[in-house]
Design a protein around this motif. Structure first.
Motif, PDB file in Angstrom:
ATOM      1  N   TYR A  15       0.935  -1.458  -0.094  1.00  0.00           N
ATOM      2  CA  TYR A  15       0.000   0.045  -0.041  1.00  0.00           C
ATOM      3  C   TYR A  15       0.710   1.246   0.118  1.00  0.00           C
ATOM      4  O   TYR A  15       1.571   1.459   0.948  1.00  0.00           O
ATOM      5  CB  TYR A  15      -0.824  -0.220   1.324  1.00  0.00           C
ATOM      6  CG  TYR A  15      -1.915  -0.895   1.327  1.00  0.00           C
ATOM      7  CD1 TYR A  15      -2.924  -0.970   0.187  1.00  0.00           C
ATOM      8  CD2 TYR A  15      -1.944  -2.109   2.242  1.00  0.00           C
ATOM      9  CE1 TYR A  15      -3.932  -2.020   0.364  1.00  0.00           C
ATOM     10  CE2 TYR A  15      -2.640  -3.158   2.125  1.00  0.00           C
ATOM     11  CZ  TYR A  15      -3.686  -3.097   1.419  1.00  0.00           C
ATOM     12  OH  TYR A  15      -4.824  -4.085   1.330  1.00  0.00           O
ATOM     13  N   GLN A  18       4.105   1.099   1.722  1.00  0.00           N
ATOM     14  CA  GLN A  18       4.210   0.203   2.951  1.00  0.00           C
ATOM     15  C   GLN A  18       4.135  -1.125   2.513  1.00  0.00           C
ATOM     16  O   GLN A  18       3.101  -1.493   1.628  1.00  0.00           O
ATOM     17  CB  GLN A  18       2.720   0.650   3.862  1.00  0.00           C
ATOM     18  CG  GLN A  18       2.245  -0.399   4.711  1.00  0.00           C
ATOM     19  CD  GLN A  18       3.015  -0.359   6.047  1.00  0.00           C
ATOM     20  OE1 GLN A  18       3.216   0.866   6.830  1.00  0.00           O
ATOM     21  NE2 GLN A  18       3.471  -1.337   6.698  1.00  0.00           N
ATOM     22  N   ALA A  20       2.771  -4.548   2.937  1.00  0.00           N
ATOM     23  CA  ALA A  20       1.617  -5.010   4.024  1.00  0.00           C
ATOM     24  C   ALA A  20       1.899  -6.687   4.100  1.00  0.00           C
ATOM     25  O   ALA A  20       1.628  -7.353   5.377  1.00  0.00           O
ATOM     26  CB  ALA A  20       0.221  -4.578   3.769  1.00  0.00           C
ATOM     27  N   ASN A  39       0.737  -9.382  15.496  1.00  0.00           N
ATOM     28  CA  ASN A  39       0.317  -7.973  16.267  1.00  0.00           C
ATOM     29  C   ASN A  39      -0.710  -7.013  15.285  1.00  0.00           C
ATOM     30  O   ASN A  39      -0.554  -7.316  14.182  1.00  0.00           O
ATOM     31  CB  ASN A  39       1.481  -7.205  16.665  1.00  0.00           C
ATOM     32  CG  ASN A  39       2.353  -7.871  17.739  1.00  0.00           C
ATOM     33  OD1 ASN A  39       1.680  -9.031  18.315  1.00  0.00           O
ATOM     34  ND2 ASN A  39       3.455  -7.540  18.015  1.00  0.00           N
ATOM     35  N   ASN A  40      -0.961  -5.878  15.754  1.00  0.00           N
ATOM     36  CA  ASN A  40      -1.652  -5.056  15.024  1.00  0.00           C
ATOM     37  C   ASN A  40      -0.758  -4.671  13.748  1.00  0.00           C
ATOM     38  O   ASN A  40       0.573  -4.425  13.993  1.00  0.00           O
ATOM     39  CB  ASN A  40      -2.226  -3.879  15.715  1.00  0.00           C
ATOM     40  CG  ASN A  40      -3.268  -4.176  16.902  1.00  0.00           C
ATOM     41  OD1 ASN A  40      -2.975  -3.762  17.802  1.00  0.00           O
ATOM     42  ND2 ASN A  40      -4.325  -4.776  16.512  1.00  0.00           N
ATOM     43  N   GLY A  41      -1.434  -4.701  12.618  1.00  0.00           N
ATOM     44  CA  GLY A  41      -0.697  -4.201  11.640  1.00  0.00           C
ATOM     45  C   GLY A  41       0.332  -5.188  10.804  1.00  0.00           C
ATOM     46  O   GLY A  41       1.095  -4.769   9.962  1.00  0.00           O
ATOM     47  N   ALA A  42       0.178  -6.499  11.402  1.00  0.00           N
ATOM     48  CA  ALA A  42       1.034  -7.655  10.749  1.00  0.00           C
ATOM     49  C   ALA A  42       0.804  -7.850   9.269  1.00  0.00           C
ATOM     50  O   ALA A  42       1.357  -8.487   8.696  1.00  0.00           O
ATOM     51  CB  ALA A  42       0.967  -8.822  11.747  1.00  0.00           C
ATOM     52  N   GLY A  43      -0.504  -7.663   9.118  1.00  0.00           N
ATOM     53  CA  GLY A  43      -0.908  -8.130   7.501  1.00  0.00           C
ATOM     54  C   GLY A  43      -2.163  -9.035   7.466  1.00  0.00           C
ATOM     55  O   GLY A  43      -2.150  -9.829   6.471  1.00  0.00           O
ATOM     56  N   LYS A  44      -2.364  -9.616   8.695  1.00  0.00           N
ATOM     57  CA  LYS A  44      -3.546 -10.972   8.862  1.00  0.00           C
ATOM     58  C   LYS A  44      -4.549 -10.523   7.859  1.00  0.00           C
ATOM     59  O   LYS A  44      -5.015 -11.277   7.085  1.00  0.00           O
ATOM     60  CB  LYS A  44      -3.955 -11.100  10.414  1.00  0.00           C
ATOM     61  CG  LYS A  44      -2.736 -11.116  11.294  1.00  0.00           C
ATOM     62  CD  LYS A  44      -3.122 -11.440  12.804  1.00  0.00           C
ATOM     63  CE  LYS A  44      -4.027 -10.465  13.311  1.00  0.00           C
ATOM     64  NZ  LYS A  44      -3.001  -9.110  13.605  1.00  0.00           N
ATOM     65  N   THR A  45      -5.290  -9.290   8.113  1.00  0.00           N
ATOM     66  CA  THR A  45      -6.577  -9.035   7.335  1.00  0.00           C
ATOM     67  C   THR A  45      -6.172  -8.777   5.903  1.00  0.00           C
ATOM     68  O   THR A  45      -6.951  -9.190   5.036  1.00  0.00           O
ATOM     69  CB  THR A  45      -7.099  -7.533   7.773  1.00  0.00           C
ATOM     70  OG1 THR A  45      -7.278  -7.644   9.178  1.00  0.00           O
ATOM     71  CG2 THR A  45      -8.562  -7.290   7.338  1.00  0.00           C
ATOM     72  N   THR A  46      -4.924  -8.184   5.293  1.00  0.00           N
ATOM     73  CA  THR A  46      -4.544  -8.327   4.006  1.00  0.00           C
ATOM     74  C   THR A  46      -4.618  -9.410   3.395  1.00  0.00           C
ATOM     75  O   THR A  46      -4.996  -9.761   2.212  1.00  0.00           O
ATOM     76  CB  THR A  46      -3.362  -7.401   4.006  1.00  0.00           C
ATOM     77  OG1 THR A  46      -3.453  -6.126   4.852  1.00  0.00           O
ATOM     78  CG2 THR A  46      -2.904  -7.141   2.690  1.00  0.00           C
ATOM     79  N   GLU A 159     -10.090 -12.320  13.333  1.00  0.00           N
ATOM     80  CA  GLU A 159     -10.159 -11.819  14.734  1.00  0.00           C
ATOM     81  C   GLU A 159     -11.724 -12.158  15.193  1.00  0.00           C
ATOM     82  O   GLU A 159     -12.475 -11.177  15.793  1.00  0.00           O
ATOM     83  CB  GLU A 159      -9.829 -10.616  14.895  1.00  0.00           C
ATOM     84  CG  GLU A 159      -8.618 -10.202  14.474  1.00  0.00           C
ATOM     85  CD  GLU A 159      -7.558  -9.978  15.604  1.00  0.00           C
ATOM     86  OE1 GLU A 159      -7.581  -9.937  16.788  1.00  0.00           O
ATOM     87  OE2 GLU A 159      -6.418  -9.241  15.027  1.00  0.00           O
TER      88      GLU A 159
HETATM   89  P1  ATP Z   1      -4.970  -5.492  12.795  1.00  0.00           P
HETATM   90  O1  ATP Z   1      -4.788  -6.683  13.916  1.00  0.00           O
HETATM   91  O2  ATP Z   1      -4.803  -4.244  13.472  1.00  0.00           O
HETATM   92  O3  ATP Z   1      -6.168  -5.790  12.012  1.00  0.00           O
HETATM   93  P2  ATP Z   1      -3.680  -6.694  10.734  1.00  0.00           P
HETATM   94  O4  ATP Z   1      -2.464  -7.691  10.929  1.00  0.00           O
HETATM   95  O5  ATP Z   1      -4.959  -7.569  10.196  1.00  0.00           O
HETATM   96  O6  ATP Z   1      -3.770  -5.842  12.008  1.00  0.00           O
HETATM   97  P3  ATP Z   1      -3.646  -5.348   8.232  1.00  0.00           P
HETATM   98  O7  ATP Z   1      -4.787  -4.935   8.383  1.00  0.00           O
HETATM   99  O8  ATP Z   1      -3.541  -6.420   7.087  1.00  0.00           O
HETATM  100  O9  ATP Z   1      -2.881  -5.850   9.447  1.00  0.00           O
HETATM  101  O10 ATP Z   1      -2.835  -4.200   7.746  1.00  0.00           O
HETATM  102  C1  ATP Z   1      -1.105  -4.459   7.326  1.00  0.00           C
HETATM  103  C2  ATP Z   1      -0.623  -3.054   6.966  1.00  0.00           C
HETATM  104  O11 ATP Z   1      -1.085  -2.572   5.856  1.00  0.00           O
HETATM  105  C3  ATP Z   1      -0.845  -2.024   8.007  1.00  0.00           C
HETATM  106  O12 ATP Z   1       0.370  -1.226   7.890  1.00  0.00           O
HETATM  107  C4  ATP Z   1      -2.038  -1.199   7.473  1.00  0.00           C
HETATM  108  O13 ATP Z   1      -1.928   0.158   7.620  1.00  0.00           O
HETATM  109  C5  ATP Z   1      -1.666  -1.397   6.064  1.00  0.00           C
HETATM  110  N1  ATP Z   1      -3.043  -1.230   5.377  1.00  0.00           N
HETATM  111  C6  ATP Z   1      -4.011  -2.195   5.554  1.00  0.00           C
HETATM  112  N2  ATP Z   1      -5.003  -1.961   4.541  1.00  0.00           N
HETATM  113  C7  ATP Z   1      -4.769  -0.911   3.839  1.00  0.00           C
HETATM  114  C8  ATP Z   1      -5.322   0.240   2.930  1.00  0.00           C
HETATM  115  N3  ATP Z   1      -6.427  -0.112   2.520  1.00  0.00           N
HETATM  116  N4  ATP Z   1      -4.574   1.409   2.670  1.00  0.00           N
HETATM  117  C9  ATP Z   1      -3.587   1.543   3.248  1.00  0.00           C
HETATM  118  N5  ATP Z   1      -2.836   0.714   4.165  1.00  0.00           N
HETATM  119  C10 ATP Z   1      -3.469  -0.348   4.452  1.00  0.00           C
END
Ligand code: ATP
Length: 305
Positions: A15, A18, A20, A39-46, A159
């Motif tokens: 992104y 960044q 992800a 952890n938060n922002g690790a990339g799980k949702t992505t 989650e």
């Molecule tokens: P959380 O537990 O906080 O949900 P996560 O492990 O699911 O975190 P992601 O949501 O996948 O993490 O995010 C991974 C990285 O990509 C983060 O730095 C986030 O800021 C960035 N990111 C995710 N989606 C977008 C987007 N649509 N636009 C820009 N950056 C994004």
């Protein structure tokens, strides 16, 4: 058994500047409950969004039920159910009405399915309750109901136990276990708290800053979170030499303030202590400890969460 349901190969997603996800390859066998931890922002949702086809691929490949092409993936994704962020339920509709709305939207046959699914997720008595009056746990259950309503073979849950009280966590966990064991549904579930998944996951992937640090089975993790002896000594360097040369111990770790963790020859703790003392090293304490999941996770992630 070698029945691969999902394989991501060298998946990268950026992104802006960044990263992800950085070259992430994970494998799920059919029937597994795979805990994706980070952890938060690790990339799980992505990663989950890419698997679910909710976000375009950048580089790498996804194989799902043996399909790799766009058309195959689109078709095979019908065999999966997802709960990635809160579904867009209508707050003024009841649980039943919400599920019925989505049943019609998705063209799922059989009106009875709504009632059966509400029962299955433990919302049998709450069918007439409006979504706006739902507790967080009830909302998670309804999200899960929506994900399983079309009887998928594979569930992707982002989650689903986040923010629940301990009772709610236990309930959702046992529900997932039931779905997995009774219907042989494979589950990919994410969490930022490892112990939350410890009683259900059969395999784990640890993500940090978009990188897959480790992928291992529940048994391997259990072995790693093993028992060890913690020694506190006056001179760790000297004690390390004693462990290695006098006792042949290689599997140990040194910590600040004179602490040593010894992971082998645990049936010879008296011998270990004797050798340390004989070498004129001050021995302040020695006891058996178990590395818990939380500590393992914090160590792996390289510091406090
Ligand atoms: P959380 O537990 O906080 O949900 P996560 O492990 O699911 O975190 P992601 O949501 O996948 O993490 O995010 C991974 C990285 O990509 C983060 O730095 C986030 O800021 C960035 N990111 C995710 N989606 C977008 C987007 N649509 N636009 C820009 N950056 C994004």
């Amino acid at each position: 058994m070698n029945d691969i349901l999902l394989h991501t190969e060298h998946v990268t997603k950026t992104y802006g500047k960044q990263k992800a996800l950085d070259d992430v390859s994970i494998t799920l066998q059919r029937g597994e409950i795979y805990g994706l931890v980070g952890n938060n922002g690790a990339g799980k949702t992505t990663l989950m969004r890419l698997i679910a086809g909710q976000s375009p691929m950048e580089s790498g490949e996804i194989q799902l039920f043996g399909g790799r092409t766009e058309a195959e993936l689109r078709k095979n994704r019908r065999r999966m159910g997802t709960l990635i962020e809160t579904p867009g339920f209508f707050s003024y509709l009841t649980a039943r009405e919400n599920l019925e709305y989505f049943r019609l939207q998705f063209g799922i046959p059989g009106k009875d399915i709504v009632e059966g699914t509400l029962e299955e997720v433990g919302l049998g008595d709450a069918g007439n309750k409006k979504y706006k009056n739902f507790s967080l746990g009830m909302k998670q259950r309804l999200g899960l109901a929506l994900a399983i309503m079309h009887s998928p073979e594979f569930l992707v849950l982002d989650e689903p136990i986040n923010g629940l009280d301990p009772e709610g966590i236990i309930e959702i966990r046992s529900l997932l276990q039931k779905i997995n064991s009774k219907k042989n549904v494979t589950i990919l579930i994410s969490s930022h708290i490892l112990p939350e998944l410890s009683s259900i996951a059969t395999r784990y992937g640890f993500l940090k800053n978009g990188v897959l640090l480790e992928e291992l089975s529940a048994q391997e993790l259990l072995r790693k979170c093993s028992v060890y002896v913690e020694l506190q000594v006056s001179d760790v360097k000297k004690a390390s030499v004693v462990l290695e040369t006098r006792l042949g111990i290689r599997n140990y770790q040194v910590y600040p303030d004179g602490y040593l963790h010894v992971f082998e020859k645990l049936d010879q703790v008296d011998q270990i202590c004797r050798e340390v003392v004989l070498a004129d090293i001050g021995l302040f304490s020695a006891h058996k400890q178990a590395m818990d999941l939380e500590s393992y996770y914090v160590n792996l992630m390289g510091g406090t969460q």
